[in-house]
Design a protein around this motif. Structure first.
Motif, mmCIF file in Angstrom:
data_model
loop_
_atom_site.group_PDB
_atom_site.id
_atom_site.type_symbol
_atom_site.label_atom_id
_atom_site.label_comp_id
_atom_site.label_asym_id
_atom_site.label_seq_id
_atom_site.Cartn_x
_atom_site.Cartn_y
_atom_site.Cartn_z
ATOM 1 N N ALA A 226 51.899 184.387 48.909
ATOM 2 C CA ALA A 226 52.152 183.178 48.780
ATOM 3 C C ALA A 226 53.542 182.582 48.726
ATOM 4 O O ALA A 226 53.767 181.498 49.122
ATOM 5 N N PHE A 227 54.303 183.622 48.403
ATOM 6 C CA PHE A 227 55.544 183.465 48.233
ATOM 7 C C PHE A 227 56.639 184.154 49.330
ATOM 8 O O PHE A 227 57.753 183.590 49.560
ATOM 9 N N ASN B 34 58.883 182.230 51.802
ATOM 10 C CA ASN B 34 60.016 181.378 51.548
ATOM 11 C C ASN B 34 61.042 182.190 50.761
ATOM 12 O O ASN B 34 62.043 181.753 50.569
ATOM 13 N N ILE C 128 61.093 176.710 44.956
ATOM 14 C CA ILE C 128 59.637 177.084 45.578
ATOM 15 C C ILE C 128 58.609 176.682 44.895
ATOM 16 O O ILE C 128 58.115 177.409 43.791
ATOM 17 N N THR D 172 54.492 176.072 44.750
ATOM 18 C CA THR D 172 53.291 176.352 45.797
ATOM 19 C C THR D 172 52.044 176.032 44.894
ATOM 20 O O THR D 172 52.030 176.539 43.564
ATOM 21 N N ARG D 173 51.219 175.260 45.333
ATOM 22 C CA ARG D 173 49.984 174.769 44.697
ATOM 23 C C ARG D 173 48.950 175.865 45.073
ATOM 24 O O ARG D 173 48.503 175.965 46.182
ATOM 25 N N VAL E 40 45.907 178.538 49.328
ATOM 26 C CA VAL E 40 47.145 177.703 48.958
ATOM 27 C C VAL E 40 47.076 176.299 49.567
ATOM 28 O O VAL E 40 46.875 176.038 50.935
ATOM 29 N N SER F 211 53.061 173.827 49.822
ATOM 30 C CA SER F 211 54.249 174.351 49.356
ATOM 31 C C SER F 211 55.229 173.376 49.693
ATOM 32 O O SER F 211 55.311 172.715 50.640
ATOM 33 N N GLU F 212 56.345 173.313 48.693
ATOM 34 C CA GLU F 212 57.488 172.608 48.919
ATOM 35 C C GLU F 212 58.759 173.187 48.287
ATOM 36 O O GLU F 212 58.722 174.093 47.421
ATOM 37 N N THR F 213 59.759 173.446 49.137
ATOM 38 C CA THR F 213 60.995 173.972 48.833
ATOM 39 C C THR F 213 62.275 173.064 48.821
ATOM 40 O O THR F 213 62.127 171.957 49.643
ATOM 41 N N VAL G 225 53.344 168.435 45.011
ATOM 42 C CA VAL G 225 52.587 169.246 45.914
ATOM 43 C C VAL G 225 51.181 168.926 45.510
ATOM 44 O O VAL G 225 50.649 169.317 44.733
#
Length: 247
Positions: free
Chosen positions: A61-62, A65, A140, A142-143, A151, A154-156, A176
């Protein structure tokens, strides 16, 4: 345990041998002829399987990013945390994707996530490093729905900070939407004038917060007076969802 010395190394099962990698080197071990499991070992095996699948889900999931290289032992370290944590996912807070350096190397006062989705980075003095022109900070968020293993989004957010200065307090809004826990990774990279540092001591990516899913709360039922057209002796009620006030 035997070390693989051939030109081509492998991991996984080959006949009655199992190849695996540890600290950058390849080894071999033989499979046991017979495995006799007790009830306790079967339970441990199930816990390990659940944690391994969950750990792989979190990592992937990460991965897309992250801009740093994870250390070779990060998979096992995350699995151990998840085995101990069970369903208490907040226990993975503090996990480092790179064990050689952490966020606390650069930020002596740790960021904190409020339940309204605001990440607060307190004011503090940022140390300077020889040759480092700036620090790149990447948040980062992430829901993750651990039940359905999906998932939701996600927002960065990326910040550039001058080293050897006083950093002013900054609030970052992490919106998110969706079901599941909000997992926040805080990444820091030292930047030279010609690009990011490749020294593992100058790059960090830590899980700094895991916010559990919010359970909706509902307002008290409002009872409306009887109307002439309604059936007698019946009370009609309507429940309206309350607006959740986060901390």
């Amino acid at each position: 345990m035997a070390k693989q010395m051939s030109v081509i190394s492998f991991t996984g099962k080959l006949g009655n041998l199992i190849g695996y990698k540890r600290n950058g080197e390849y080894f071999l071990r033989s499979m046991p002829e017979k495995v006799q499991q007790t009830a306790a070992t079967r339970r441990a095996s199930r816990r390990f399987g659940i944690a391994s699948r969950k750990g792989a889900f979190i990592r992937h999931a990460f991965y897309g990013n992250l801009d740093i290289h994870c250390d070779s032992g990060h998979i096992n370290r995350l699995n151990k945390l998840l085995i101990a944590a069970g369903d208490h996912h907040a226990a993975i807070t503090g996990f480092r994707f790179n064990q050689h350096s952490g966020v606390d190397r650069f930020f002596t006062v740790a960021p904190r996530l409020f339940s309204n989705g605001i990440l607060n980075i307190p004011a503090q003095t940022i140390a300077g490093y020889k040759g480092v022109a700036a620090l790149e900070v990447k948040v980062i968020a992430t829901r993750i729905d651990f039940t359905s293993r999906q998932v939701a989004g996600s927002e960065t957010v990326t910040l550039m900070i001058d080293p050897d200065t006083t950093f002013q307090e900054t609030n970052v809004s992490l919106e998110v939407p969706g079901k599941g826990s909000l997992v926040v990774v805080f990444q820091v990279r030292a930047m030279y004038r010609d690009g990011p540092s490749r020294n593992r001591q100058y790059m960090a990516a830590d899980i700094i917060a895991v916010a559990a899913p919010q359970v909706p709360k509902y307002a008290k039922k409002r009872t409306y007076p009887k109307r002439t057209r309604l059936l007698p002796n019946l009370t009609y009620t309507h429940a309206y969802p309350a607006i959740i006030q986060l901390e």
